[in-house]
Design a protein around this motif. Structure first.
Motif, PDB file in Angstrom:
ATOM      1  N   GLY A 123       0.789  -1.223   0.000  1.00 39.57           N
ATOM      2  CA  GLY A 123       0.000   0.000   0.000  1.00 39.57           C
ATOM      3  C   GLY A 123       0.819   1.270   0.000  1.00 39.57           C
ATOM      4  N   GLY A 124       2.063   1.212  -0.435  1.00 38.25           N
ATOM      5  CA  GLY A 124       2.877   2.420  -0.515  1.00 38.25           C
ATOM      6  C   GLY A 124       4.320   2.169  -0.143  1.00 38.25           C
ATOM      7  N   GLY A 125       5.183   3.167  -0.409  1.00 42.65           N
ATOM      8  CA  GLY A 125       6.566   3.088   0.027  1.00 42.65           C
ATOM      9  C   GLY A 125       7.590   2.854  -1.058  1.00 42.65           C
ATOM     10  N   VAL A 160      -2.549   6.559   3.708  1.00 45.27           N
ATOM     11  CA  VAL A 160      -3.871   6.353   3.120  1.00 45.27           C
ATOM     12  C   VAL A 160      -4.377   4.948   3.410  1.00 45.27           C
ATOM     13  CG1 VAL A 160      -5.187   6.246   0.964  1.00 45.27           C
ATOM     14  CG2 VAL A 160      -3.537   8.078   1.321  1.00 45.27           C
ATOM     15  N   THR A 161      -3.517   3.957   3.282  1.00 46.99           N
ATOM     16  CA  THR A 161      -3.913   2.569   3.553  1.00 46.99           C
ATOM     17  C   THR A 161      -4.450   2.426   4.968  1.00 46.99           C
ATOM     18  OG1 THR A 161      -2.303   1.677   1.972  1.00 46.99           O
ATOM     19  CG2 THR A 161      -3.097   0.183   3.683  1.00 46.99           C
ATOM     20  N   LEU A 162      -3.691   2.921   5.943  1.00 44.62           N
ATOM     21  CA  LEU A 162      -4.133   2.785   7.331  1.00 44.62           C
ATOM     22  C   LEU A 162      -5.362   3.656   7.606  1.00 44.62           C
ATOM     23  CD1 LEU A 162      -3.418   1.260   9.891  1.00 44.62           C
ATOM     24  CD2 LEU A 162      -2.085   3.226  10.646  1.00 44.62           C
ATOM     25  N   VAL A 166      -5.458  -1.530   0.270  1.00 45.44           N
ATOM     26  CA  VAL A 166      -4.305  -1.480  -0.625  1.00 45.44           C
ATOM     27  C   VAL A 166      -4.753  -1.257  -2.065  1.00 45.44           C
ATOM     28  CG1 VAL A 166      -2.462  -2.886  -1.646  1.00 45.44           C
ATOM     29  CG2 VAL A 166      -2.719  -2.784   0.831  1.00 45.44           C
ATOM     30  N   ALA A 167      -5.811  -1.944  -2.487  1.00 43.20           N
ATOM     31  CA  ALA A 167      -6.313  -1.768  -3.856  1.00 43.20           C
ATOM     32  C   ALA A 167      -6.753  -0.324  -4.095  1.00 43.20           C
ATOM     33  CB  ALA A 167      -7.474  -2.725  -4.113  1.00 43.20           C
ATOM     34  N   LEU A 168      -7.491   0.246  -3.148  1.00 39.88           N
ATOM     35  CA  LEU A 168      -7.925   1.632  -3.270  1.00 39.88           C
ATOM     36  C   LEU A 168      -6.737   2.589  -3.298  1.00 39.88           C
ATOM     37  CD1 LEU A 168     -10.964   1.607  -0.813  1.00 39.88           C
ATOM     38  CD2 LEU A 168     -11.080   2.092  -3.263  1.00 39.88           C
ATOM     39  N   THR A 169      -5.755   2.332  -2.448  1.00 42.79           N
ATOM     40  CA  THR A 169      -4.582   3.196  -2.362  1.00 42.79           C
ATOM     41  C   THR A 169      -3.763   3.160  -3.641  1.00 42.79           C
ATOM     42  OG1 THR A 169      -4.436   2.942   0.044  1.00 42.79           O
ATOM     43  CG2 THR A 169      -2.442   3.646  -1.091  1.00 42.79           C
TER      44      THR A 169
END
Length: 253
Positions: free
Chosen positions: A24-26, A161-163, A177-180
């Motif tokens: 979900g990012g990074g 955003v994920t959290l 995660v999919a939305l992010t």
């Protein structure tokens, strides 16, 4: 750039974007410092990374859309909520020294990881909440604030955003995660990249094809793994990335 450095750049980009798409990012944890290590100045590396990171969202979007499980209305909501913040952040970072902001953000991201680590049931199952008008309005303010982070700094906004989607709206890790990946990875990053370019940021175009290839493939591969794996594994990857990115931002490594 010789073939050895080109191969290293591709592998680094592929690895970074696969982890980002799964968690979900990074992506900036590895890809951005790698560009600096290979000789780009900070501002040029940042703008080049921002442009390439759009391909991460595109690769992940293809896989998540094909899965048929994407919530389109919520995707549009997240995109719209953060876009103005992204534009503000992308313009502000060109004029404001970012070291103190990065250190503070590092502490916050480490806090996300600690919080997730000590909440064993977090994001394991969907629990619908705050999806009424009042909750959506309040949530849009939070997403707009995260958008500023996305536009101005190199890594970590996707994790926020994920959290946020998990805690505020009750999504599980897979859904969040999919939305992010589509909202942030594709649209927020695309908006931020355009804003930085319009503001006069210098981009190192010769390396972009390699970065885009690694980002596209990594985004798709990470999304594939996210769909197939359990929420527990995704949660652990999320926590690992928060600690790594948090330490990097805190100590400027």
């Amino acid at each position: 750039m010789d073939w050895l450095n080109s191969l290293g750049l591709f592998i680094g980009s592929l690895f970074a974007n696969t982890l980002a798409s799964l968690s979900g990012g990074g992506a900036g944890l590895i890809q951005f410092p790698l560009l600096i290590f290979l000789g780009l100045p900070f501002s040029v590396a940042l703008a080049t990374h921002k442009i390439a990171s759009v391909a991460l969202g595109l690769g992940a979007a293809v896989k998540h859309i094909r899965s048929g499980k994407l919530n389109w209305s919520m995707t549009g909501y997240v995109i719209a909520s953060g876009t103005l913040g992204v534009i503000l952040g992308a313009n502000a970072i060109l004029f404001v020294p970012g070291r103190l902001a990065e250190a503070a953000l590092g502490l916050l991201i480490i806090g996300l990881g600690v919080y997730s680590l000590y909440q064993p049931s977090l994001g394991q199952n969907e629990s619908v909440r705050r999806r009424d008008t009042k909750g959506l309005i309040a949530g849009s303010l939070g997403l707009a604030g995260i958008g500023v982070i996305n536009g101005s700094l190199t890594a970590g906004s996707g994790l926020f955003v994920t959290l946020f989607l998990i805690r505020w709206f009750g999504y599980d890790y897979k859904q969040a995660v999919a939305l992010t990946m589509i909202s942030v990875g594709l649209f927020w990053n695309g908006t931020g990249a355009l804003a930085m370019y319009a503001a006069g940021a210098e981009i190192f175009w010769p390396w972009l094809p390699i970065l885009i290839a690694g980002s596209l493939l990594g985004g798709y591969l990470g999304a594939h793994l996210a769909i197939r794996q359990s929420n527990k594994l995704i949660k652990r990857c999320f926590e690992a990335l928060t600690f790594l990115i948090g330490v990097k931002l805190l100590f400027g490594m």
